[in-house]
Design a protein around this motif. Structure first.
Motif, mmCIF file in Angstrom:
data_model
loop_
_atom_site.group_PDB
_atom_site.id
_atom_site.type_symbol
_atom_site.label_atom_id
_atom_site.label_comp_id
_atom_site.label_asym_id
_atom_site.label_seq_id
_atom_site.Cartn_x
_atom_site.Cartn_y
_atom_site.Cartn_z
ATOM 1 N N THR A 1 0.766 -0.882 -0.156
ATOM 2 C CA THR A 1 -0.378 -0.059 -0.207
ATOM 3 C C THR A 1 0.518 1.474 0.388
ATOM 4 O OG1 THR A 1 -1.649 -1.129 1.142
ATOM 5 C CG2 THR A 1 -1.792 1.077 0.890
ATOM 6 N N SER A 2 0.786 2.105 -0.603
ATOM 7 C CA SER A 2 1.285 3.129 -1.019
ATOM 8 C C SER A 2 0.823 4.271 0.159
ATOM 9 C CB SER A 2 1.782 4.596 -2.465
ATOM 10 O OG SER A 2 -0.320 4.629 -2.573
ATOM 11 N N THR A 3 2.142 4.926 0.436
ATOM 12 C CA THR A 3 1.391 6.175 1.695
ATOM 13 C C THR A 3 0.888 7.615 1.017
ATOM 14 O OG1 THR A 3 3.768 5.157 2.929
ATOM 15 C CG2 THR A 3 3.287 7.473 3.101
ATOM 16 N N PRO A 4 0.237 7.715 1.662
ATOM 17 C CA PRO A 4 -1.262 9.169 0.626
ATOM 18 C C PRO A 4 -0.008 10.100 0.848
ATOM 19 C CG PRO A 4 -1.931 8.580 2.371
ATOM 20 C CD PRO A 4 -0.389 7.539 2.686
ATOM 21 N N THR A 5 0.021 11.575 -0.259
ATOM 22 C CA THR A 5 0.884 12.138 -0.250
ATOM 23 C C THR A 5 -0.328 13.812 0.166
ATOM 24 O OG1 THR A 5 0.892 12.356 -2.381
ATOM 25 C CG2 THR A 5 2.661 11.780 -0.806
ATOM 26 N N ASP A 6 -0.077 14.937 -0.057
ATOM 27 C CA ASP A 6 -0.983 15.867 0.236
ATOM 28 C C ASP A 6 -0.644 16.744 -1.427
ATOM 29 O OD1 ASP A 6 2.171 17.473 0.474
ATOM 30 O OD2 ASP A 6 1.423 18.245 2.712
ATOM 31 N N ALA A 7 -1.146 17.466 -1.626
ATOM 32 C CA ALA A 7 -0.969 18.508 -3.075
ATOM 33 C C ALA A 7 0.434 19.126 -2.965
ATOM 34 C CB ALA A 7 -1.740 19.436 -2.891
ATOM 35 N N SER A 8 1.433 18.915 -2.102
ATOM 36 C CA SER A 8 2.793 19.035 -2.336
ATOM 37 C C SER A 8 3.559 18.313 -3.233
ATOM 38 C CB SER A 8 3.752 19.870 -1.195
ATOM 39 O OG SER A 8 2.870 21.654 -1.340
ATOM 40 N N GLY A 9 3.239 17.093 -2.689
ATOM 41 C CA GLY A 9 3.963 15.671 -2.639
ATOM 42 C C GLY A 9 4.180 15.093 -1.212
ATOM 43 N N ARG A 10 4.115 15.368 -0.064
ATOM 44 C CA ARG A 10 4.321 15.294 1.156
ATOM 45 C C ARG A 10 3.795 13.917 1.419
ATOM 46 N NH1 ARG A 10 3.288 20.434 1.583
ATOM 47 N NH2 ARG A 10 5.364 22.075 1.460
ATOM 48 N N PRO A 11 4.252 13.327 2.144
ATOM 49 C CA PRO A 11 3.858 11.997 3.113
ATOM 50 C C PRO A 11 2.906 12.618 3.838
ATOM 51 C CG PRO A 11 5.976 11.554 3.320
ATOM 52 C CD PRO A 11 5.971 12.970 2.408
ATOM 53 N N ILE A 12 1.776 11.669 3.827
ATOM 54 C CA ILE A 12 0.740 12.272 4.982
ATOM 55 C C ILE A 12 0.735 10.788 6.224
ATOM 56 C CG2 ILE A 12 -2.106 12.425 5.481
ATOM 57 C CD1 ILE A 12 -1.992 13.670 2.617
ATOM 58 N N ARG A 13 1.225 10.855 7.088
ATOM 59 C CA ARG A 13 1.177 10.398 8.664
ATOM 60 C C ARG A 13 0.763 10.364 9.286
ATOM 61 N NH1 ARG A 13 6.156 10.249 5.645
ATOM 62 N NH2 ARG A 13 6.955 7.834 4.819
ATOM 63 N N LEU A 14 -0.019 9.991 10.561
ATOM 64 C CA LEU A 14 -0.786 10.574 11.417
ATOM 65 C C LEU A 14 0.199 9.818 12.864
ATOM 66 C CD1 LEU A 14 -4.181 8.182 11.613
ATOM 67 C CD2 LEU A 14 -3.492 11.499 10.555
ATOM 68 N N GLY A 15 0.613 10.581 13.918
ATOM 69 C CA GLY A 15 1.462 10.896 15.131
ATOM 70 C C GLY A 15 1.904 12.355 15.200
ATOM 71 N N LEU A 16 2.690 12.627 16.677
ATOM 72 C CA LEU A 16 2.635 14.171 16.949
ATOM 73 C C LEU A 16 4.492 13.760 16.410
ATOM 74 C CD1 LEU A 16 2.927 16.287 18.624
ATOM 75 C CD2 LEU A 16 3.820 14.883 20.803
ATOM 76 N N ARG A 17 5.067 12.362 16.278
ATOM 77 C CA ARG A 17 6.604 12.360 16.249
ATOM 78 C C ARG A 17 6.675 13.077 14.609
ATOM 79 N NH1 ARG A 17 10.428 7.348 17.960
ATOM 80 N NH2 ARG A 17 9.318 8.953 19.760
ATOM 81 N N GLU A 18 5.934 12.412 13.906
ATOM 82 C CA GLU A 18 5.699 12.330 12.227
ATOM 83 C C GLU A 18 5.545 13.936 11.153
ATOM 84 O OE1 GLU A 18 4.500 7.972 13.179
ATOM 85 O OE2 GLU A 18 4.073 9.778 13.880
ATOM 86 N N ASN A 19 4.361 14.612 13.070
ATOM 87 C CA ASN A 19 3.931 15.921 12.646
ATOM 88 C C ASN A 19 4.578 16.990 13.426
ATOM 89 O OD1 ASN A 19 1.832 15.383 10.034
ATOM 90 N ND2 ASN A 19 1.386 14.475 11.700
ATOM 91 N N TRP A 20 5.708 16.949 14.287
ATOM 92 C CA TRP A 20 6.503 17.317 15.128
ATOM 93 C C TRP A 20 6.111 18.913 14.392
ATOM 94 C CZ3 TRP A 20 10.389 20.799 14.870
ATOM 95 C CH2 TRP A 20 11.244 20.497 14.150
#
Length: 423
Positions: A4-23
């Protein structure tokens, strides 16, 4: 079977859930909420005294009218904010809230009449309802279900620590420069910084979509996610959501009541502006900083114990305010400590409890409904305080708050159940 591919936003950045991932985005939103709290903190020490001493208001209910205007507007905006997220992105609403708040510090500093102060609080309520709601929702979006308590604790810690620090600062400035305009004009810094950072932060729509895709419990067939249905579900049909909503209302009833009553009560007993600023600042500072450990604790031991015992600790704070009143500074500090700790226990646990019991498809509306009832407490508290203070006196008002708060804690114990999401 393909990975399964990691979803990305409009700018191509990977979208992940988590405090560390989105610090980084999380940290930006924390700073934004410092500005949100700082703007409302302008009023904690000086505005009730401006009403009494600058505009000559003799009725406590008239003095507290600015809190009623703020509370009603913020509560209705919170409710609308949940529905608005279905039509607008969270970032758009965050920026709109800051644009609405631009006139507030100037109106507080130079209003020619009390009516202008009340009108400024309508704008402040709109500002707070949009900006604070969006910072909460966006942080919850970023971290996912496993760290909701910590996320809300950090968000509310940032906001209410800023409320307290600003109350302390305005109390000091009022003793050296007068009640107006210098204390209020520091709000210009908060508005400018909050707006600038809100333009930089990224929207979290992709994180909401990812959580919906990963959610272990599908939305029940035919379950209505509209505002009216979610309002009914959150307000009374679901026992746990009902229990959290009433506790939130009474919690902010306490804040609205002390916002108006404590400056008048303690100045009546001989304290100066600096001492009142200390009392009014200490309460939200402890409330704010305390939510960092209590938010984490809510993820470990559950929401209900913190909610129930936190309400009872707050009730004890009101008792301390009266029993120690012969030594007013001690009474104010002891009460502020108990109220601050009790509120810190309750605040992140309540928001996390609402999030636990709400499906991601209707969570924004559930949070909006909860925040409607919670922030209605400002208006209800100010209205009750004004009526009781005018008829029975300030002491009777404090007694009534203690009884209401203890009763709310007992209702929470009866109605709320734990519903911990899967990690």
């Amino acid at each position: 079977m393909p990975a399964t591919s990691t979803p990305t936003d409009a700018s191509g950045r990977p979208i992940r859930l988590g405090l560390r991932e989105n610090w980084l985005q999380f940290t930006l939103l924390v700073v934004v909420n410092v500005c949100v709290g700082g703007l409302v903190g302008l009023e904690r020490t000086t505005v009730p005294l401006i009403g009494a001493h600058v505009f000559g208001l003799t009725s406590d209910l008239a003095v507290f009218s600015f809190i009623i205007a703020f509370g009603v507007t913020k509560a209705l905006t919170n409710l609308a904010a949940g529905a608005l997220t279905a039509r607008f992105r969270r970032k758009q609403l965050l920026v709109a809230g800051w644009l609405i708040g631009i006139p507030v510090p100037f109106a507080l500093a130079w209003s020619p009449s009390w009516g202008w102060i009340v009108a400024a609080n309508v704008l402040l309520g709109l500002n707070q309802g949009l900006t604070w709601s969006m910072t909460v929702n966006m942080k919850i979006d970023l971290v996912g279900p496993a760290r909701r308590g910590l996320a809300t604790g950090l968000n509310e810690a940032a906001g209410y620590t800023a409320v307290g620090a600003t109350a302390l600062l305005t109390g000091y400035l009022a003793t050296t420069h007068g009640l107006r305009p210098t204390p209020e004009l520091i709000g210009v810094v908060f508005v400018a910084a909050g707006l600038a950072l809100s333009l930089v932060v990224r929207d979290t729509a992709g994180h909401v979509a990812l959580e919906l895709a990963q959610h272990t419990k599908p939305l029940p067939t035919g379950e209505n996610t509209g505002l009216a249905a979610v309002f009914a579900r959150t307000s009374w049909r679901n026992r746990s959501l009902r229990g959290a909503s009433q506790a939130g209302l009474v919690n902010n009833l306490n804040d609205g009541l002390t916002w108006g009553v404590f400056p008048l009560l303690f100045t009546d007993h001989g304290l100066g502006l600096a001492a009142v600023g200390l009392i009014k600042g200490l309460y939200p500072i402890l409330w704010g900083l305390g939510q960092i450990p209590t938010g984490h604790l809510a993820d470990r031991i559950g929401r209900k114990p913190l909610i129930v015992y936190g309400m009872l600790v707050q009730a004890g704070g009101f008792v301390l305010a009266l029993t120690l009143l012969k030594t007013p500074l001690l009474a104010g500090i002891a009460s502020a400590v108990a109220l601050g700790i009790g509120t810190a226990m309750v605040y992140p646990a309540l928001i996390a409890s609402i999030s636990d019991h709400a499906h991601p498809a209707w969570r924004a509306n559930a949070l909006g409904t909860y925040r409607f009832w919670r922030d209605s407490g400002y208006a209800v508290g100010a209205l009750i305080a004004g009526i009781l203070a005018d008829t029975l006196g300030l002491n009777a008002t404090v007694i009534a708050a203690a009884l209401l708060t203890a009763g709310s804690g007992l209702l929470a114990a009866r109605w709320i159940t734990e519903h911990r999401p899967a990690r």
